[in-house]
Design a protein around this motif. Structure first.
Motif, short mmCIF file in Angstrom:
data_model
loop_
_atom_site.label_atom_id
_atom_site.label_comp_id
_atom_site.label_asym_id
_atom_site.label_seq_id
_atom_site.Cartn_x
_atom_site.Cartn_y
_atom_site.Cartn_z
N ASP A 1 -8.77 0.87 -7.78
CA ASP A 1 -7.95 2.04 -8.09
C ASP A 1 -8.55 3.32 -7.51
O ASP A 1 -7.84 4.29 -7.24
CB ASP A 1 -7.81 2.19 -9.61
CG ASP A 1 -6.74 1.28 -10.19
OD1 ASP A 1 -5.94 0.74 -9.39
OD2 ASP A 1 -6.69 1.10 -11.42
N GLU B 1 -8.51 5.55 -2.02
CA GLU B 1 -7.41 6.49 -1.76
C GLU B 1 -6.19 5.75 -1.24
O GLU B 1 -6.30 4.71 -0.57
CB GLU B 1 -7.85 7.53 -0.72
CG GLU B 1 -8.95 8.47 -1.20
CD GLU B 1 -9.32 9.48 -0.13
OE1 GLU B 1 -8.66 9.50 0.93
OE2 GLU B 1 -10.27 10.25 -0.37
N ASP B 2 -5.00 6.28 -1.53
CA ASP B 2 -3.77 5.69 -1.00
C ASP B 2 -3.84 5.65 0.52
O ASP B 2 -4.16 6.66 1.16
CB ASP B 2 -2.56 6.53 -1.43
CG ASP B 2 -2.25 6.37 -2.90
OD1 ASP B 2 -2.82 5.45 -3.51
OD2 ASP B 2 -1.46 7.17 -3.43
N GLY B 3 -3.57 4.49 1.08
CA GLY B 3 -3.65 4.32 2.52
C GLY B 3 -5.05 4.02 3.01
O GLY B 3 -5.26 3.78 4.20
N GLY B 4 -6.02 4.03 2.09
CA GLY B 4 -7.40 3.72 2.47
C GLY B 4 -7.59 2.22 2.65
O GLY B 4 -6.72 1.42 2.33
#
Length: 260
Positions: free
Chosen positions: A67, A70-73
């Protein structure tokens, strides 16, 4: 029933003895027979149901780590599966989390040991002296010793407490190993033998599971429709609650993935 027909090869002993000592992975004959007699009842007592909450604790810690990405990580899922399985093994054997400094040292040293054990096996296969490659040889010996010393700290503490008649409320695999006796002569594990067997369980228990999980997730990523089915099945069964041991057989789709 025919274990005498399948003895451990000397290469296994060469590669693993610095870490596993005289464990069930490296021994043959009467020594192996005694260890098998003692491990069987130990695992009979350490029922999966009793350590299930320790396992879910490791899974929860994994979810928190993922969680935090990072988004897109990008997260290396093979490394993460190795982490979570090693964490679960340590929790179920010793009731200790991999987040602790000692557990993390074990994890890092173990990866180095495995890497250099392969080189030792190759040299042994061709009957070459191990010191021909001094750096891998020294790392292999050092990391095996380091892991055993790290494992010995919590094991010794529990062993001495058990000798004093103290349980501490533990329901993990180590507690079962402390309580088991040889059904033939009534002997119990010495401290050195406990370190041998715990090191063996760590070796046997986490990499195989990590590989199975990594490969399954890779295949599911190639089949998004099946991935969605598994997600829906879990949401329908659990909702917002934590999984319980009784839920395992109800996850039919997930069981089918692992069977395949």
């Amino acid at each position: 029933d025919k274990y005498d027909k399948f003895p451990k090869h000397e290469l296994s002993e060469t590669a693993l003895k610095p870490l596993l000592g005289e464990s069930i992975f490296t021994t043959n004959g009467p020594v192996w027979e005694r260890q098998r007699r003692m491990l069987d009842p130990a695992f009979g007592q350490a029922k999966l149901k009793e350590v299930f909450t320790l396992m879910t604790g490791g899974a929860d810690a994994m979810v928190e780590r993922l969680d935090a990405v990072e988004d897109g990580g990008i997260a290396d899922i093979e490394i993460e599966m190795t982490h979570v399985t090693a964490d679960i093994i340590l929790r179920t054997i010793l009731s200790e989390s991999l987040e602790g400094e000692g557990a993390r040292k074990i994890f890092n040293a173990f990866n180095l040991f495995q890497e250099h054990a392969v080189v030792m096996i190759q040299l042994s296969f061709f009957r070459l002296p191990l010191w021909l490659v001094p750096r891998p040889y020294l790392i292999w010996k050092r990391t095996g010793k380091e892991i055993r010393e790290l494992l010995a700290v919590p094991i010794r503490k529990r062993f001495e407490a058990h000798q004093r008649g103290e349980n501490g409320g533990h329901k993990d695999i180590l507690q079962s190993l402390l309580e088991t006796k040889d059904p033939e002569d009534g002997s119990v594990y010495t401290l050195e033998e406990l370190v041998d067997q715990v090191a063996m369980l760590f070796l046997a228990g986490h990499e195989t599971s990590a590989s199975a999980l990594s490969w399954s997730l890779f295949l599911l990523a190639k089949c998004p429709e099946i991935q969605e089915k598994l997600h829906k099945e879990t949401c329908d069964l659990l909702g917002d609650r934590q999984p319980e041991f009784k839920d395992i057989p109800r996850h039919r789709q997930i069981r089918n993935v692992f069977r395949e």
